[in-house]
Design a protein around this motif. Structure first.
Motif, PDB file in Angstrom:
ATOM      1  N   VAL A 140       0.840  -1.199   0.000  1.00  0.00           N
ATOM      2  CA  VAL A 140       0.000   0.000   0.000  1.00  0.00           C
ATOM      3  C   VAL A 140       0.873   1.245   0.000  1.00  0.00           C
ATOM      4  O   VAL A 140       1.758   1.393   0.856  1.00  0.00           O
ATOM      5  CB  VAL A 140      -0.925   0.035   1.236  1.00  0.00           C
ATOM      6  N   ARG A 142       0.280   4.934   0.618  1.00  0.00           N
ATOM      7  CA  ARG A 142      -0.767   5.827   1.125  1.00  0.00           C
ATOM      8  C   ARG A 142      -0.791   7.160   0.391  1.00  0.00           C
ATOM      9  O   ARG A 142      -1.859   7.688   0.095  1.00  0.00           O
ATOM     10  CB  ARG A 142      -0.549   6.080   2.621  1.00  0.00           C
ATOM     11  N   LYS A 145      -2.494   6.832  -2.784  1.00  0.00           N
ATOM     12  CA  LYS A 145      -3.758   6.085  -2.672  1.00  0.00           C
ATOM     13  C   LYS A 145      -3.792   4.931  -3.664  1.00  0.00           C
ATOM     14  O   LYS A 145      -4.738   4.759  -4.435  1.00  0.00           O
ATOM     15  CB  LYS A 145      -4.960   7.020  -2.862  1.00  0.00           C
ATOM     16  N   ALA A 147      -2.817   0.626  -4.069  1.00  0.00           N
ATOM     17  CA  ALA A 147      -2.476  -0.653  -3.453  1.00  0.00           C
ATOM     18  C   ALA A 147      -2.248  -1.701  -4.538  1.00  0.00           C
ATOM     19  O   ALA A 147      -2.896  -1.673  -5.589  1.00  0.00           O
ATOM     20  CB  ALA A 147      -3.584  -1.113  -2.512  1.00  0.00           C
ATOM     21  N   LEU A 182      -8.837   0.840   4.050  1.00  0.00           N
ATOM     22  CA  LEU A 182      -7.903   1.744   3.373  1.00  0.00           C
ATOM     23  C   LEU A 182      -8.595   2.993   2.855  1.00  0.00           C
ATOM     24  O   LEU A 182      -7.961   4.032   2.675  1.00  0.00           O
ATOM     25  CB  LEU A 182      -7.203   1.030   2.218  1.00  0.00           C
ATOM     26  N   VAL A 186      -9.070   4.660  -2.610  1.00  0.00           N
ATOM     27  CA  VAL A 186      -7.843   3.931  -2.946  1.00  0.00           C
ATOM     28  C   VAL A 186      -8.068   3.069  -4.188  1.00  0.00           C
ATOM     29  O   VAL A 186      -9.003   2.274  -4.254  1.00  0.00           O
ATOM     30  CB  VAL A 186      -7.385   3.061  -1.759  1.00  0.00           C
ATOM     31  N   GLU A 187      -7.199   3.242  -5.185  1.00  0.00           N
ATOM     32  CA  GLU A 187      -7.193   2.387  -6.373  1.00  0.00           C
ATOM     33  C   GLU A 187      -6.326   1.170  -6.093  1.00  0.00           C
ATOM     34  O   GLU A 187      -5.349   1.255  -5.338  1.00  0.00           O
ATOM     35  CB  GLU A 187      -6.599   3.128  -7.563  1.00  0.00           C
ATOM     36  N   THR A 197     -11.445   0.394  -7.563  1.00  0.00           N
ATOM     37  CA  THR A 197     -11.253   1.139  -6.323  1.00  0.00           C
ATOM     38  C   THR A 197     -11.903   0.378  -5.175  1.00  0.00           C
ATOM     39  O   THR A 197     -12.832  -0.418  -5.378  1.00  0.00           O
ATOM     40  CB  THR A 197     -11.879   2.542  -6.387  1.00  0.00           C
TER      41      THR A 197
END
Length: 209
Positions: A140, A142, A145, A147, A182, A186-187, A197
């Motif tokens: 991940v 952050r 964004k 993962a 998450l 987050v994609e 996502t």
């Protein structure tokens, strides 16, 4: 974090090239095979690869780990130690799935929940997400964004759990306790198929209702 996706092997597994835009240093995630395709992506994006990252040890994700590491002089990080039996069984996996003979490897670093890995100046968090395999990890980033989730979660589906030491209960627990928190924005890059996502999967994935 920048990325390029390189589908490899007859299973069209999403090998990922991740790189730091500040340093142009990068990592190859899950090189399952087709090394010339991976090298082409590395060259096309002007990346200096510094390591190989592994989410889990199924053959379509790790078939080219040993030769690529040897050819480019790269360290290997991941997966979590519970996937050792799959790495040891790679010659058998190659026979079962019709792959050319595949060499085993020993990661220079096994990964655990809460570890971090670096790619250039970027830092990725490691989540241990068992279920598809017992030693599966997710990476991940952050700040962007993003993962890389391997075969835990897909657009509209989830990972298979009918392989040795798979567990559907563990898989759903990994998704609901590690991935969904998450955040919807987050994609993620799955091990196969298109990106999605977390928000879309929370709303529309039939396996998560």
């Amino acid at each position: 974090m920048r990325y390029a996706i390189v589908p490899v092997t007859p299973f069209q597994q999403n090998c990922s090239l991740l790189w730091c835009p500040e340093t142009m240093r990068g990592a190859v995630v899950d090189p399952g095979g087709d090394i010339p395709l991976i090298e082409r992506a590395i060259a096309a994006n002007g990346v200096t690869v510094e390591k190989i990252l592994v989410t889990h040890a199924h053959i379509d994700h790790v078939g080219a780990v040993a030769p690529l590491a040897e050819k480019l002089g790269l360290p290997i990080e991941g997966p979590q130690r519970e996937d050792q039996f799959l790495i040891d069984g790679l010659p058998m996996q190659s026979q079962m799935f019709g792959f050319p003979p595949v060499r085993t490897f020993t990661p220079g670093r096994w990964l655990e929940e809460g570890d971090t890995v670096t790619v250039g100046n970027q830092t990725l968090e490691v989540l241990h997400c068992p279920g598809h395999t017992p030693g599966h990890v997710v990476f991940v980033h952050r700040a962007s964004k993003l993962a890389v989730v391997g075969d835990v979660l897909f657009a509209g589906s989830v990972g298979r759990t009918d392989f040795p030491r798979g567990s559907h209960a563990d898989l759903i627990r990994s998704i609901t306790t590690k991935l969904l928190p998450l955040g919807d924005e987050v994609e993620f890059i799955p091990g196969h198929g298109p990106m999605s996502t977390i928000g879309d999967e929370r709303l529309y994935n039939p396996f998560l209702r």
